[in-house]
Design a protein around this motif. Structure first.
Motif, PDB file in Angstrom:
ATOM      1  N   SER A 180      -5.762  13.514   4.712  1.00 17.76           N
ATOM      2  CA  SER A 180      -4.383  14.039   5.209  1.00 17.76           C
ATOM      3  C   SER A 180      -4.685  15.121   6.418  1.00 17.76           C
TER       4      SER A 180
ATOM      5  N   GLU B 294      -9.257   7.983   4.527  1.00 15.08           N
ATOM      6  CA  GLU B 294      -8.578   8.855   5.512  1.00 15.08           C
ATOM      7  C   GLU B 294      -8.123  10.048   4.891  1.00 15.08           C
TER       8      GLU B 294
ATOM      9  N   VAL C 107      -3.416   3.615  -1.077  1.00 15.96           N
ATOM     10  CA  VAL C 107      -3.311   5.262  -1.059  1.00 15.96           C
ATOM     11  C   VAL C 107      -3.321   5.847  -2.015  1.00 15.96           C
TER      12      VAL C 107
ATOM     13  N   ALA D 240      -8.455   2.319   3.062  1.00 14.30           N
ATOM     14  CA  ALA D 240      -8.289   1.012   3.620  1.00 14.30           C
ATOM     15  C   ALA D 240      -9.089  -0.177   2.856  1.00 14.30           C
TER      16      ALA D 240
ATOM     17  N   VAL E 261      -5.716   7.562   2.725  1.00 17.48           N
ATOM     18  CA  VAL E 261      -5.480   6.075   2.827  1.00 17.48           C
ATOM     19  C   VAL E 261      -6.969   5.661   2.669  1.00 17.48           C
TER      20      VAL E 261
ATOM     21  N   ASN F  25       3.202  -1.188   4.886  1.00 10.04           N
ATOM     22  CA  ASN F  25       2.032  -0.543   4.952  1.00 10.04           C
ATOM     23  C   ASN F  25       1.821   0.514   6.110  1.00 10.04           C
TER      24      ASN F  25
ATOM     25  N   GLU G 212      -0.153  10.330   7.720  1.00  7.61           N
ATOM     26  CA  GLU G 212      -0.246  11.119   9.146  1.00  7.61           C
ATOM     27  C   GLU G 212       0.548  12.316   9.171  1.00  7.61           C
TER      28      GLU G 212
ATOM     29  N   ARG H 211       1.174   4.727   5.958  1.00 14.42           N
ATOM     30  CA  ARG H 211       0.098   5.199   6.954  1.00 14.42           C
ATOM     31  C   ARG H 211       0.710   6.622   7.698  1.00 14.42           C
ATOM     32  N   ARG H 212       2.051   6.005   8.123  1.00 12.89           N
ATOM     33  CA  ARG H 212       2.553   7.132   9.132  1.00 12.89           C
ATOM     34  C   ARG H 212       3.192   8.348   8.127  1.00 12.89           C
TER      35      ARG H 212
END
Length: 313
Positions: free
Chosen positions: A6, A4, A153, A148, A146, A111, A119, A115-116
């Motif tokens: 940023s 993912e 990360v 997954a 990220v 975790n 984001e 992720r936050r």
């Protein structure tokens, strides 16, 4: 492939989060000076924020996601000795960027906090273990993807790395650039502090104890593929003896005895040559207390042979 990328999201109502980050980083800038760049675990646990204790690291976990904050605040890499791992090899991806592993299952709250942070594009602190209970801080750092499927990360050490491509398809130039930043911003500072701490902030030859005048010298140079950034491939040397060692003016035998080149012993010059170089001949170096931190005998022998070859050239 599970990556993912940023996207910075503007978040309202995150006043506590921004205040904590700003206060913590301001404290670190004041606390960690060139003369004393490392911080103790008890200091991190006892950090004071607006009149109360607000730990910057978790007591048991590597990721700190405080209650009430919107995202993870810090990540931590525990100290491990040279013999327990290959330094950094498992932390750098094919794109030259650093990776940090999830804590347990992907849905674990820490975790989710990482992720936050990704984001929202908020900065974190990374505390890297130098010795048990002692850390070299890197800040600000950012989570820039990220991954997954790999439960990890990717981490940018500075603004330049934030804009690099994050995957295995990067160009050779991009990968080399990312690797150079990683080496300069993380590997070299960590190697320096681990070596200087192992030798108790003392030149192994002359016992000088001024940190600003000490270097972490490689036994096998880091330009060599075998010149790994491990304490057992390092020596704490003052700048004069580091230069003399690199120029083969003096060498260290595998039995830890200093040997000065014959022609240098015969020279007549000022007090620095006499007391700083010539009088080192035949003296033992000071060794770290921990056996795992002491110079690797095989590496010392290889470097000594190079010194002998220069001596008889």
């Amino acid at each position: 492939m599970g990556i993912e990328h940023s996207v910075v999201i503007t978040s309202q109502g995150d006043d506590l989060d921004s205040r904590v980050r700003a206060a913590a980083m301001a404290w670190l800038r004041q606390r960690c000076t060139p003369e004393d760049p490392v911080v103790r675990r008890d200091e991190l646990l006892g950090f004071q924020f607006e009149g109360r204790t607000f730990p910057l690291v978790d007591n048991q976990l590597g990721i700190r996601k405080p209650q009430g904050m919107i995202a993870a605040l810090s990540i931590l890499t525990t100290y491990t000795s040279d013999g327990a791992r290959a330094p950094y090899d498992d932390a750098v991806g094919p794109d030259g960027l650093l990776r940090y592993k999830f804590q347990g299952k992907p849905q674990h709250y820490t975790n989710v906090g990482l992720r936050r942070a990704f984001e929202l594009g908020v900065p974190l602190m990374w505390f890297y273990g130098i010795k048990p209970g002692l850390y070299l801080p890197f800040f600000p750092v950012w989570i820039i993807s990220v991954e997954a499927e790999q439960s990890q990360v990717s981490v940018a050490l500075d603004e330049a790395q934030r804009h690099l491509t994050v995957d295995a398809s990067v160009s050779l130039i991009e990968r080399q650039y990312a690797e150079r930043i990683t080496k300069q911003r993380l590997h070299q500072p960590v190697f320096r502090q681990r070596v200087i701490q192992a030798y108790e902030t003392t030149c192994t030859m002359c016992r000088l104890r001024h940190r600003s005048l000490l270097d972490a010298a490689h036994i096998i140079p880091d330009r060599d593929a075998r010149g790994v950034p491990a304490v057992s491939n390092g020596l704490a040397l003052c700048k004069i003896h580091h230069a003399a060692y690199d120029q083969h003016i003096l060498g260290i035998r595998p039995d830890h005895i200093i040997e000065v080149r014959t022609d240098i012993l015969e020279e007549i010059d000022g007090p620095m040559l006499k007391h700083g170089i010539q009088e080192m001949n035949g003296l033992p170096i000071t060794l770290p207390r921990r056996r795992s931190d002491r110079p690797n005998r095989g590496l010392l022998e290889e470097r000594y042979e190079a010194f002998r070859a220069r001596t008889h050239a």
